[in-house]
Design an enzyme around this catalytic site. Structure first.
Site, PDB file in Angstrom:
ATOM      1  N   GLU A   1     -22.691  -8.880 -44.227  1.00  0.00           N
ATOM      2  CA  GLU A   1     -21.914  -9.970 -44.809  1.00  0.00           C
ATOM      3  C   GLU A   1     -21.054 -10.642 -43.737  1.00  0.00           C
ATOM      4  O   GLU A   1     -20.943 -11.873 -43.692  1.00  0.00           O
ATOM      5  CB  GLU A   1     -21.025  -9.423 -45.924  1.00  0.00           C
ATOM      6  CG  GLU A   1     -20.092 -10.451 -46.539  1.00  0.00           C
ATOM      7  CD  GLU A   1     -18.906  -9.807 -47.235  1.00  0.00           C
ATOM      8  OE1 GLU A   1     -17.905 -10.515 -47.448  1.00  0.00           O
ATOM      9  OE2 GLU A   1     -18.973  -8.597 -47.539  1.00  0.00           O
TER      10      GLU A   1
ATOM     11  N   ASP B   1     -21.577 -14.511 -42.878  1.00  0.00           N
ATOM     12  CA  ASP B   1     -20.475 -15.451 -43.046  1.00  0.00           C
ATOM     13  C   ASP B   1     -20.351 -16.352 -41.823  1.00  0.00           C
ATOM     14  O   ASP B   1     -20.220 -17.581 -41.932  1.00  0.00           O
ATOM     15  CB  ASP B   1     -19.180 -14.663 -43.280  1.00  0.00           C
ATOM     16  CG  ASP B   1     -17.957 -15.561 -43.366  1.00  0.00           C
ATOM     17  OD1 ASP B   1     -18.010 -16.561 -44.098  1.00  0.00           O
ATOM     18  OD2 ASP B   1     -16.946 -15.265 -42.708  1.00  0.00           O
TER      19      ASP B   1
ATOM     20  N   ASP C   1     -21.058 -12.272 -51.632  1.00  0.00           N
ATOM     21  CA  ASP C   1     -21.164 -11.322 -50.524  1.00  0.00           C
ATOM     22  C   ASP C   1     -22.621 -10.946 -50.256  1.00  0.00           C
ATOM     23  O   ASP C   1     -23.040 -10.822 -49.098  1.00  0.00           O
ATOM     24  CB  ASP C   1     -20.356 -10.058 -50.826  1.00  0.00           C
ATOM     25  CG  ASP C   1     -18.854 -10.308 -50.806  1.00  0.00           C
ATOM     26  OD1 ASP C   1     -18.435 -11.378 -50.344  1.00  0.00           O
ATOM     27  OD2 ASP C   1     -18.106  -9.422 -51.264  1.00  0.00           O
TER      28      ASP C   1
ATOM     29  N   GLU D   1     -24.404 -13.771 -48.392  1.00  0.00           N
ATOM     30  CA  GLU D   1     -24.032 -13.777 -46.978  1.00  0.00           C
ATOM     31  C   GLU D   1     -24.714 -12.635 -46.236  1.00  0.00           C
ATOM     32  O   GLU D   1     -25.149 -12.797 -45.092  1.00  0.00           O
ATOM     33  CB  GLU D   1     -22.517 -13.664 -46.833  1.00  0.00           C
ATOM     34  CG  GLU D   1     -21.780 -14.931 -47.210  1.00  0.00           C
ATOM     35  CD  GLU D   1     -20.291 -14.833 -46.971  1.00  0.00           C
ATOM     36  OE1 GLU D   1     -19.672 -15.858 -46.673  1.00  0.00           O
ATOM     37  OE2 GLU D   1     -19.744 -13.716 -47.086  1.00  0.00           O
TER      38      GLU D   1
END
Length: 230
Positions: A42, A46, A115, A118
Protein backbone atom coordinates in the site's frame (compact mmCIF):
# COMPACT_ATOMS: atom_id res chain seq x y z
CA UNK A 1 -9.48 -17.26 -2.52
CA UNK A 2 -9.66 -20.09 -4.98
CA UNK A 3 -7.55 -20.21 -8.13
CA UNK A 4 -10.67 -19.51 -10.19
CA UNK A 5 -11.54 -16.43 -8.12
CA UNK A 6 -8.00 -15.07 -8.55
CA UNK A 7 -8.20 -15.67 -12.29
CA UNK A 8 -11.49 -13.79 -12.50
CA UNK A 9 -10.04 -10.91 -10.50
CA UNK A 10 -7.02 -10.71 -12.82
CA UNK A 11 -9.40 -10.55 -15.77
CA UNK A 12 -11.21 -7.61 -14.17
CA UNK A 13 -7.88 -5.93 -13.46
CA UNK A 14 -6.73 -6.53 -17.03
CA UNK A 15 -3.46 -7.90 -15.72
CA UNK A 16 -2.24 -11.41 -14.87
CA UNK A 17 0.55 -11.59 -12.31
CA UNK A 18 3.80 -13.43 -12.99
CA UNK A 19 4.30 -13.66 -9.24
CA UNK A 20 0.84 -14.49 -7.93
CA UNK A 21 2.10 -14.24 -4.34
CA UNK A 22 2.25 -10.46 -4.82
CA UNK A 23 -1.45 -10.33 -5.65
CA UNK A 24 -2.32 -12.54 -2.69
CA UNK A 25 -0.29 -10.30 -0.36
CA UNK A 26 -1.96 -7.18 -1.80
CA UNK A 27 -5.33 -8.68 -0.90
CA UNK A 28 -4.34 -9.60 2.68
CA UNK A 29 -5.48 -7.13 5.33
CA UNK A 30 -3.46 -6.71 8.52
CA UNK A 31 -6.30 -8.26 10.52
CA UNK A 32 -5.75 -11.53 8.64
CA UNK A 33 -1.96 -11.68 9.02
CA UNK A 34 0.20 -9.31 11.05
CA UNK A 35 3.49 -10.17 9.32
CA UNK A 36 2.55 -10.79 5.67
CA UNK A 37 -0.08 -8.24 4.70
CA UNK A 38 -0.66 -5.43 2.23
CA UNK A 39 0.63 -2.45 4.26
CA UNK A 40 4.07 -2.25 2.58
CA UNK A 41 2.54 -2.68 -0.87
CA UNK A 42 0.00 0.00 0.00
CA UNK A 43 2.86 2.37 0.85
CA UNK A 44 4.46 1.73 -2.54
CA UNK A 45 1.16 1.94 -4.40
CA UNK A 46 0.26 5.24 -2.77
CA UNK A 47 3.49 6.79 -4.05
CA UNK A 48 3.02 5.29 -7.52
CA UNK A 49 -0.57 6.46 -7.79
CA UNK A 50 0.29 10.03 -6.84
CA UNK A 51 3.09 10.16 -9.38
CA UNK A 52 1.03 8.63 -12.19
CA UNK A 53 -1.93 10.94 -11.67
CA UNK A 54 0.26 14.03 -11.26
CA UNK A 55 2.13 13.27 -14.50
CA UNK A 56 -1.10 12.60 -16.41
CA UNK A 57 -2.65 15.87 -15.19
CA UNK A 58 0.53 17.81 -16.00
CA UNK A 59 0.45 16.56 -19.60
CA UNK A 60 -3.33 16.73 -20.06
CA UNK A 61 -3.73 20.32 -18.81
CA UNK A 62 -0.67 22.34 -19.94
CA UNK A 63 -2.35 25.65 -19.04
CA UNK A 64 -3.52 24.64 -15.55
CA UNK A 65 -2.02 26.40 -12.54
CA UNK A 66 -0.26 24.59 -9.70
CA UNK A 67 -3.32 25.09 -7.51
CA UNK A 68 -5.67 23.65 -10.12
CA UNK A 69 -3.41 20.64 -10.65
CA UNK A 70 -3.24 20.07 -6.90
CA UNK A 71 -7.04 20.19 -6.50
CA UNK A 72 -7.60 17.78 -9.39
CA UNK A 73 -5.01 15.35 -8.06
CA UNK A 74 -6.53 15.51 -4.56
CA UNK A 75 -9.95 14.65 -5.97
CA UNK A 76 -8.58 11.67 -7.91
CA UNK A 77 -6.43 10.12 -5.17
CA UNK A 78 -8.70 10.72 -2.16
CA UNK A 79 -9.87 7.68 -0.25
CA UNK A 80 -13.47 7.77 -1.44
CA UNK A 81 -12.42 7.85 -5.11
CA UNK A 82 -10.09 4.89 -4.56
CA UNK A 83 -12.86 2.98 -2.79
CA UNK A 84 -15.22 3.66 -5.71
CA UNK A 85 -12.62 2.37 -8.19
CA UNK A 86 -12.11 -0.71 -6.00
CA UNK A 87 -15.85 -1.35 -5.94
CA UNK A 88 -15.92 -1.11 -9.72
CA UNK A 89 -13.30 -3.87 -9.80
CA UNK A 90 -15.29 -5.85 -7.20
CA UNK A 91 -12.28 -6.05 -4.89
CA UNK A 92 -14.25 -6.32 -1.65
CA UNK A 93 -15.08 -10.04 -1.74
CA UNK A 94 -11.46 -10.80 -2.72
CA UNK A 95 -9.86 -9.16 0.33
CA UNK A 96 -8.63 -11.52 3.01
CA UNK A 97 -9.81 -10.26 6.40
CA UNK A 98 -9.60 -11.38 10.00
CA UNK A 99 -12.69 -12.63 11.78
CA UNK A 100 -13.52 -9.34 13.46
CA UNK A 101 -13.28 -7.32 10.25
CA UNK A 102 -15.37 -9.85 8.38
CA UNK A 103 -18.15 -9.68 10.96
CA UNK A 104 -18.17 -5.87 10.86
CA UNK A 105 -18.47 -5.77 7.07
CA UNK A 106 -14.86 -4.80 6.41
CA UNK A 107 -15.05 -5.77 2.75
CA UNK A 108 -17.40 -2.81 2.21
CA UNK A 109 -15.40 -0.28 4.25
CA UNK A 110 -14.00 2.54 2.12
CA UNK A 111 -10.63 2.65 3.88
CA UNK A 112 -10.03 -1.10 3.44
CA UNK A 113 -11.04 -0.98 -0.22
CA UNK A 114 -8.82 2.04 -0.89
CA UNK A 115 -5.85 0.42 0.84
CA UNK A 116 -6.30 -2.80 -1.15
CA UNK A 117 -6.39 -0.90 -4.44
CA UNK A 118 -3.17 0.94 -3.57
CA UNK A 119 -1.58 -2.36 -2.58
CA UNK A 120 -2.52 -3.86 -5.95
CA UNK A 121 -0.98 -0.85 -7.69
CA UNK A 122 2.21 -1.47 -5.72
CA UNK A 123 2.10 -5.16 -6.59
CA UNK A 124 1.71 -4.45 -10.32
CA UNK A 125 4.65 -2.04 -10.13
CA UNK A 126 6.87 -4.75 -8.64
CA UNK A 127 5.61 -7.48 -10.95
CA UNK A 128 5.67 -5.65 -14.28
CA UNK A 129 7.44 -2.30 -13.91
CA UNK A 130 6.38 1.35 -14.11
CA UNK A 131 4.96 1.46 -17.64
CA UNK A 132 2.52 -1.42 -17.18
CA UNK A 133 1.57 -0.03 -13.78
CA UNK A 134 0.84 3.36 -15.31
CA UNK A 135 -1.22 1.83 -18.12
CA UNK A 136 -3.36 -0.16 -15.65
CA UNK A 137 -3.94 2.76 -13.29
CA UNK A 138 -5.05 5.04 -16.12
CA UNK A 139 -7.39 2.32 -17.37
CA UNK A 140 -8.97 1.81 -13.92
CA UNK A 141 -9.42 5.55 -13.43
CA UNK A 142 -10.55 6.16 -17.02
CA UNK A 143 -14.03 7.64 -16.45
CA UNK A 144 -12.83 9.74 -13.52
CA UNK A 145 -9.94 11.14 -15.53
CA UNK A 146 -12.36 12.12 -18.28
CA UNK A 147 -14.45 14.01 -15.74
CA UNK A 148 -11.81 16.27 -14.19
CA UNK A 149 -11.49 19.92 -15.14
CA UNK A 150 -9.17 22.72 -13.97
CA UNK A 151 -12.12 25.13 -13.75
CA UNK A 152 -14.30 22.88 -11.62
CA UNK A 153 -14.05 23.50 -7.89
CA UNK A 154 -13.75 20.17 -6.08
CA UNK A 155 -14.66 20.16 -2.41
CA UNK A 156 -13.10 17.48 -0.25
CA UNK A 157 -15.16 15.16 1.93
CA UNK A 158 -14.51 17.07 5.17
CA UNK A 159 -15.73 20.31 3.60
CA UNK A 160 -18.80 18.64 2.10
CA UNK A 161 -19.69 17.00 5.41
CA UNK A 162 -19.29 20.24 7.35
CA UNK A 163 -21.43 22.20 4.88
CA UNK A 164 -24.11 19.49 4.89
CA UNK A 165 -24.36 19.62 8.68
CA UNK A 166 -24.28 23.42 8.79
CA UNK A 167 -27.14 23.51 6.29
CA UNK A 168 -29.24 21.47 8.70
CA UNK A 169 -28.06 23.50 11.72
CA UNK A 170 -26.49 20.42 13.27
CA UNK A 171 -23.28 20.23 15.36
CA UNK A 172 -20.08 20.01 13.35
CA UNK A 173 -18.15 16.72 13.08
CA UNK A 174 -15.39 15.93 15.56
CA UNK A 175 -12.16 14.10 14.66
CA UNK A 176 -9.71 12.25 16.93
CA UNK A 177 -6.75 9.95 16.38
CA UNK A 178 -7.36 6.47 17.80
CA UNK A 179 -4.05 4.78 17.01
CA UNK A 180 -0.78 5.40 15.19
CA UNK A 181 1.16 2.32 14.13
CA UNK A 182 4.49 1.86 12.41
CA UNK A 183 7.45 4.19 12.06
CA UNK A 184 7.85 7.20 9.72
CA UNK A 185 7.51 7.23 6.78
CA UNK A 186 5.41 4.06 6.93
CA UNK A 187 2.99 5.03 9.64
CA UNK A 188 -0.69 4.17 9.64
CA UNK A 189 -3.20 6.48 11.33
CA UNK A 190 -6.61 5.36 12.57
CA UNK A 191 -9.03 8.20 13.21
CA UNK A 192 -12.64 8.54 14.28
CA UNK A 193 -15.18 10.98 12.87
CA UNK A 194 -18.10 11.66 15.22
CA UNK A 195 -21.43 13.21 14.29
CA UNK A 196 -22.69 14.42 17.69
CA UNK A 197 -26.08 15.47 16.36
CA UNK A 198 -26.78 11.97 15.07
CA UNK A 199 -24.98 9.88 17.69
CA UNK A 200 -23.02 8.22 14.88
CA UNK A 201 -19.34 7.67 14.21
CA UNK A 202 -17.06 6.29 11.51
CA UNK A 203 -13.46 5.08 11.73
CA UNK A 204 -10.87 4.92 8.95
CA UNK A 205 -7.16 4.37 8.39
CA UNK A 206 -4.72 6.26 6.22
CA UNK A 207 -1.02 6.77 5.61
CA UNK A 208 -1.32 10.20 7.27
CA UNK A 209 -3.78 11.93 9.55
CA UNK A 210 -5.32 14.09 6.83
CA UNK A 211 -5.98 11.15 4.57
CA UNK A 212 -7.52 9.11 7.36
CA UNK A 213 -9.78 12.02 8.33
CA UNK A 214 -10.88 12.53 4.73
CA UNK A 215 -11.78 8.85 4.38
CA UNK A 216 -13.70 8.83 7.67
CA UNK A 217 -15.52 12.01 6.60
CA UNK A 218 -16.44 10.43 3.26
CA UNK A 219 -17.88 7.41 5.06
CA UNK A 220 -19.81 9.67 7.44
CA UNK A 221 -21.11 11.73 4.52
CA UNK A 222 -22.31 8.60 2.71
CA UNK A 223 -24.07 7.44 5.89
CA UNK A 224 -25.68 10.85 6.39
CA UNK A 225 -26.96 10.98 2.83
CA UNK A 226 -28.57 7.57 3.33
CA UNK A 227 -30.35 8.79 6.48
CA UNK A 228 -31.64 11.90 4.75
CA UNK A 229 -33.05 9.84 1.88
CA UNK A 230 -35.08 7.61 4.21
Amino acid sequence: MTELELTRLCKRLGYHFTDQALLEQALTHRSAHRQVNNERLEFLGDAQLGQIIAHWLFQRFPEASEGQLTRMRAALVRGQTLADVARGLDLGPCIRLGGGEMKSGGERRASILADALEAIIGAVRLDAGPEVCRERVLAWFGDRLDGVSPTETVKDAKTQLQERLQGRQMPLPEYDILTVSGQPPRQSFEVICRLPGYDHQETARGSNRRRAEQTAAAQALAWLEEQLRD
